[in-house]
Design a protein around this motif. Structure first.
Motif, PDB file in Angstrom:
ATOM      1  N   VAL A 189      15.623 -20.041  -3.088  1.00  0.00           N
ATOM      2  CA  VAL A 189      16.533 -19.668  -3.801  1.00  0.00           C
ATOM      3  C   VAL A 189      17.726 -18.687  -2.553  1.00  0.00           C
ATOM      4  N   ASN A 190      18.650 -19.240  -2.305  1.00  0.00           N
ATOM      5  CA  ASN A 190      19.328 -18.364  -0.939  1.00  0.00           C
ATOM      6  C   ASN A 190      20.305 -17.591  -1.838  1.00  0.00           C
ATOM      7  N   LYS A 191      20.766 -16.533  -0.690  1.00  0.00           N
ATOM      8  CA  LYS A 191      21.470 -15.944  -1.037  1.00  0.00           C
ATOM      9  C   LYS A 191      21.157 -15.128  -2.272  1.00  0.00           C
ATOM     10  N   GLU A 192      19.774 -14.655  -1.775  1.00  0.00           N
ATOM     11  CA  GLU A 192      19.264 -13.789  -2.813  1.00  0.00           C
ATOM     12  C   GLU A 192      18.246 -12.090  -2.086  1.00  0.00           C
ATOM     13  N   LYS A 193      19.292 -10.907  -2.185  1.00  0.00           N
ATOM     14  CA  LYS A 193      19.039 -10.217  -1.769  1.00  0.00           C
ATOM     15  C   LYS A 193      17.955  -9.002  -2.742  1.00  0.00           C
ATOM     16  N   ILE A 194      16.542  -8.916  -2.521  1.00  0.00           N
ATOM     17  CA  ILE A 194      15.586  -7.902  -2.947  1.00  0.00           C
ATOM     18  C   ILE A 194      16.500  -6.796  -2.888  1.00  0.00           C
ATOM     19  N   SER A 195      16.299  -6.091  -3.645  1.00  0.00           N
ATOM     20  CA  SER A 195      16.900  -4.266  -3.665  1.00  0.00           C
ATOM     21  C   SER A 195      15.906  -3.573  -3.403  1.00  0.00           C
ATOM     22  N   LYS A 196      14.541  -4.286  -5.055  1.00  0.00           N
ATOM     23  CA  LYS A 196      13.429  -3.220  -5.634  1.00  0.00           C
ATOM     24  C   LYS A 196      12.292  -3.488  -5.423  1.00  0.00           C
ATOM     25  N   VAL A 197      10.944  -3.023  -6.214  1.00  0.00           N
ATOM     26  CA  VAL A 197       9.850  -3.359  -6.655  1.00  0.00           C
ATOM     27  C   VAL A 197       9.669  -3.000  -7.891  1.00  0.00           C
ATOM     28  N   GLU A 198       8.542  -3.306  -9.141  1.00  0.00           N
ATOM     29  CA  GLU A 198       8.537  -2.609  -9.926  1.00  0.00           C
ATOM     30  C   GLU A 198       6.728  -2.580  -9.496  1.00  0.00           C
TER      31      GLU A 198
ATOM     32  N   LYS B  46      12.175  -1.858   8.384  1.00  0.00           N
ATOM     33  CA  LYS B  46      13.422  -1.369   7.939  1.00  0.00           C
ATOM     34  C   LYS B  46      13.577  -2.294   5.930  1.00  0.00           C
ATOM     35  N   GLU B  47      13.634  -3.232   5.610  1.00  0.00           N
ATOM     36  CA  GLU B  47      13.879  -3.640   4.330  1.00  0.00           C
ATOM     37  C   GLU B  47      12.473  -3.336   3.467  1.00  0.00           C
ATOM     38  N   LEU B  48      11.538  -3.105   3.459  1.00  0.00           N
ATOM     39  CA  LEU B  48      10.370  -2.948   3.312  1.00  0.00           C
ATOM     40  C   LEU B  48      10.736  -1.592   2.928  1.00  0.00           C
ATOM     41  N   VAL B  49      11.530  -0.367   3.882  1.00  0.00           N
ATOM     42  CA  VAL B  49      11.133   0.892   3.299  1.00  0.00           C
ATOM     43  C   VAL B  49      11.693   0.427   2.495  1.00  0.00           C
ATOM     44  N   SER B  50      13.118   0.384   2.100  1.00  0.00           N
ATOM     45  CA  SER B  50      14.154  -0.071   0.890  1.00  0.00           C
ATOM     46  C   SER B  50      13.692  -0.508  -0.029  1.00  0.00           C
ATOM     47  N   MET B  51      13.064  -1.102   0.178  1.00  0.00           N
ATOM     48  CA  MET B  51      12.530  -2.242  -1.614  1.00  0.00           C
ATOM     49  C   MET B  51      11.662  -1.512  -1.636  1.00  0.00           C
ATOM     50  N   PHE B  52      10.826  -0.243  -1.424  1.00  0.00           N
ATOM     51  CA  PHE B  52       9.393   0.503  -1.892  1.00  0.00           C
ATOM     52  C   PHE B  52       9.720   1.650  -1.932  1.00  0.00           C
ATOM     53  N   GLU B  53      11.429   2.013  -2.118  1.00  0.00           N
ATOM     54  CA  GLU B  53      11.436   3.716  -2.026  1.00  0.00           C
ATOM     55  C   GLU B  53      11.439   3.964  -3.379  1.00  0.00           C
ATOM     56  N   GLU B  54      11.484   3.860  -4.327  1.00  0.00           N
ATOM     57  CA  GLU B  54      11.036   4.016  -5.989  1.00  0.00           C
ATOM     58  C   GLU B  54       9.216   3.856  -6.084  1.00  0.00           C
ATOM     59  N   THR B  55       8.866   3.437  -4.616  1.00  0.00           N
ATOM     60  CA  THR B  55       7.192   3.646  -5.493  1.00  0.00           C
ATOM     61  C   THR B  55       6.606   4.738  -4.733  1.00  0.00           C
ATOM     62  N   PRO B  56       5.228   5.303  -5.164  1.00  0.00           N
ATOM     63  CA  PRO B  56       4.717   5.678  -3.879  1.00  0.00           C
ATOM     64  C   PRO B  56       4.052   5.322  -2.309  1.00  0.00           C
ATOM     65  N   TYR B  57       4.468   3.933  -2.554  1.00  0.00           N
ATOM     66  CA  TYR B  57       4.226   3.413  -1.095  1.00  0.00           C
ATOM     67  C   TYR B  57       4.762   2.994  -0.326  1.00  0.00           C
ATOM     68  N   GLN B  58       6.034   4.341   0.094  1.00  0.00           N
ATOM     69  CA  GLN B  58       6.957   3.599   0.810  1.00  0.00           C
ATOM     70  C   GLN B  58       6.797   3.964   2.476  1.00  0.00           C
ATOM     71  N   HIS B  59       5.591   5.201   2.257  1.00  0.00           N
ATOM     72  CA  HIS B  59       5.435   6.063   3.511  1.00  0.00           C
ATOM     73  C   HIS B  59       4.684   4.759   4.546  1.00  0.00           C
ATOM     74  N   LEU B  60       3.867   4.153   3.884  1.00  0.00           N
ATOM     75  CA  LEU B  60       2.934   2.787   4.400  1.00  0.00           C
ATOM     76  C   LEU B  60       3.920   2.208   5.455  1.00  0.00           C
ATOM     77  N   PHE B  61       5.409   1.612   5.036  1.00  0.00           N
ATOM     78  CA  PHE B  61       6.338   1.374   6.178  1.00  0.00           C
ATOM     79  C   PHE B  61       6.974   1.743   7.127  1.00  0.00           C
ATOM     80  N   GLU B  62       7.075   3.569   6.538  1.00  0.00           N
ATOM     81  CA  GLU B  62       8.020   4.066   7.661  1.00  0.00           C
ATOM     82  C   GLU B  62       7.525   4.409   9.307  1.00  0.00           C
TER      83      GLU B  62
END
Length: 429
Positions: A215-224, A252-268
């Motif tokens: 699937v092209n042109k598909e930008k992931i914004s967040k994870v559940e 940098k993209e992982l930080v954005s994707m995991f922003e609403e989770t408790p795990y964002q800090h793993l990538f910072e």
């Protein structure tokens, strides 16, 4: 019913992960944010020339993970072996053979007779693991007691293999692990006929031939998430669910994707690290300029030129020539935006070794700040793990992740290890 795996990112790591799992019977969806697969490993057609977005050399071909993908998946790789007899160093006032073989070590002028013997001994010690470096010691400091010629040659080698303008800052254990593999290889450097595009197209075909979806042109914004598990990821309009997820996108993209989770800090931490950037200046000529070199490294300018068309005839129109020049940059040069000065120095090296190139110029590709590795392996910068204990169904691959080698080899090796873990534990959902 077979497991479903969603792979985010269609670069070398994402494609090789997805193709291998699809071949093994997994349901695979690969999501890529751009219209074209390949990430930074893309080929740009221009006026009959095919410019690779960066070098497409594979170091230590004999032990390369790409050979495993070639064997297991039936991936067709048109290996083009580097010609050591046409590789030279430009020392300013003279050129001399690069000491890439014992015969050329004997002929080179960058070492005197005593240090040629000593350098050969250092190679033996590296191959036998008698020389392994020391934790917390950078290679520049580790080599401080070596004769100046030996130290200088080791750092010159490191510049060209790590694409670095600050080779002295490479951790010494990493340095010797890398060169143990490279010195042991019968084919230390190889190019790929058809460039990166042949690898990208080959992996994409394997993926689709085994039921995978791209699937092209598909930008992931967040994870559940549900506890420690990723359950879904959100694209522009669609939501994708799977048993496991492989993220082949930079920190940098992982930080954005995991922003609403408790795990964002793993990538910072990894997002703070600086990348390895260079100036790339490729030129397409309508006629070949005769030269004794297919590779020339100008030591003072830290610029190397490769005649790509010598190895890959598919990249030019008939009778043409494609030369690739790369200039290394350190952080200070990047901060001071020294790109224009680097371009000028590259052109002077072209003038010296390929006189008349300006009159034959048909097309060129210029990048003042091309990223060749997302995390540069210097000082305390660390590559990211391919899996975190707290994310039990998610995996990570790319040239910013832990693996063997450097540059593209990290993408292939981290992808291979990720798929190995998934294949070894099919019930771990």
């Amino acid at each position: 019913m077979s497991e479903k795996v969603v792979v985010v990112g269609g670069g070398l790591a994402g494609l090789s992960s997805a193709a291998r799992l699809a071949k093994k019977g997994y349901q695979v969806q690969l999501l890529e944010k751009t219209p074209k697969l390949g990430g930074r490993a893309i080929t740009i057609p221009l006026k009959g020339f095919n410019f690779n977005f960066g070098a497409h050399a594979i170091y230590g071909r004999d032990q390369s993970v790409l050979r495993k993908f070639e064997s297991e998946l039936g991936l067709k790789v048109d290996w083009k072996h580097f010609s050591p007899k046409k590789a030279f160093y430009d020392m300013g006032s003279f050129t001399t053979p690069m000491p890439s073989t014992l015969e050329r070590l004997y002929r080179t002028k960058i070492l005197d007779a005593e240090n040629k013997v000593r350098f050969a001994y250092e190679i033996i010690k590296t191959l036998t693991s008698l020389e392994r470096g020391q934790e917390d010691i950078l290679i520049g400091d580790y080599l401080q007691d070596e004769p100046e010629q030996i130290r200088d040659l080791f750092l010159t080698l490191a510049s060209s293999n790590f694409f670095s303008n600050e080779p002295e800052k490479i951790p010494s254990p990493l340095f010797f692990r890398y060169y143990k593999r490279l010195f042991a290889a019968q084919n230390p450097v190889a190019y790929i006929g058809g460039g990166w595009q042949s690898i990208v197209d080959g992996l994409a075909k394997i993926l689709e031939d085994h039921g995978g979806e791209i699937v092209n042109k598909e930008k992931i914004s967040k994870v559940e998430m549900d506890g420690r598990r990723v359950t879904a990821i959100h694209g522009k309009e669609s939501v994708y669910t799977a048993d496991r997820f492989i993220f082949c996108v930079p920190p940098k993209e992982l930080v954005s994707m995991f922003e609403e989770t408790p795990y964002q800090h793993l990538f910072e931490e990894y997002n703070r690290y600086r990348s390895n950037q260079v100036v790339v200046y490729d030129i397409g000529l309508k006629e070949r300029i005769t030269s004794p070199y297919t590779y020339i490294y100008h030591k003072e300018e830290r610029v190397f030129i490769t005649d790509i068309s010598h190895y890959d005839q598919t990249c030019t129109p008939e009778g043409g020539q494609l030369l690739q020049a790369i200039s290394y940059m350190n952080p200070e040069e990047m901060e001071q935006d020294k790109g224009k000065e680097k371009i000028s120095s590259i052109e002077s090296v072209y003038d010296k070794h390929y006189p008349g190139w300006r009159d034959l110029l048909v097309a060129k590709r210029l990048s003042k700040r091309a990223t060749v590795q997302e995390i540069k392996c210097v000082e305390d910068q660390r590559l990211m793990p391919i899996q975190f204990y707290s994310l039990n169904n998610s995996y990570f691959a790319g040239d910013w992740c832990q693996g063997e080698g450097q540059l593209s080899e990290l993408s292939f090796s981290s992808a291979y290890e990720v798929t190995q873990r998934i294949l070894a534990h099919p019930d771990r959902k």
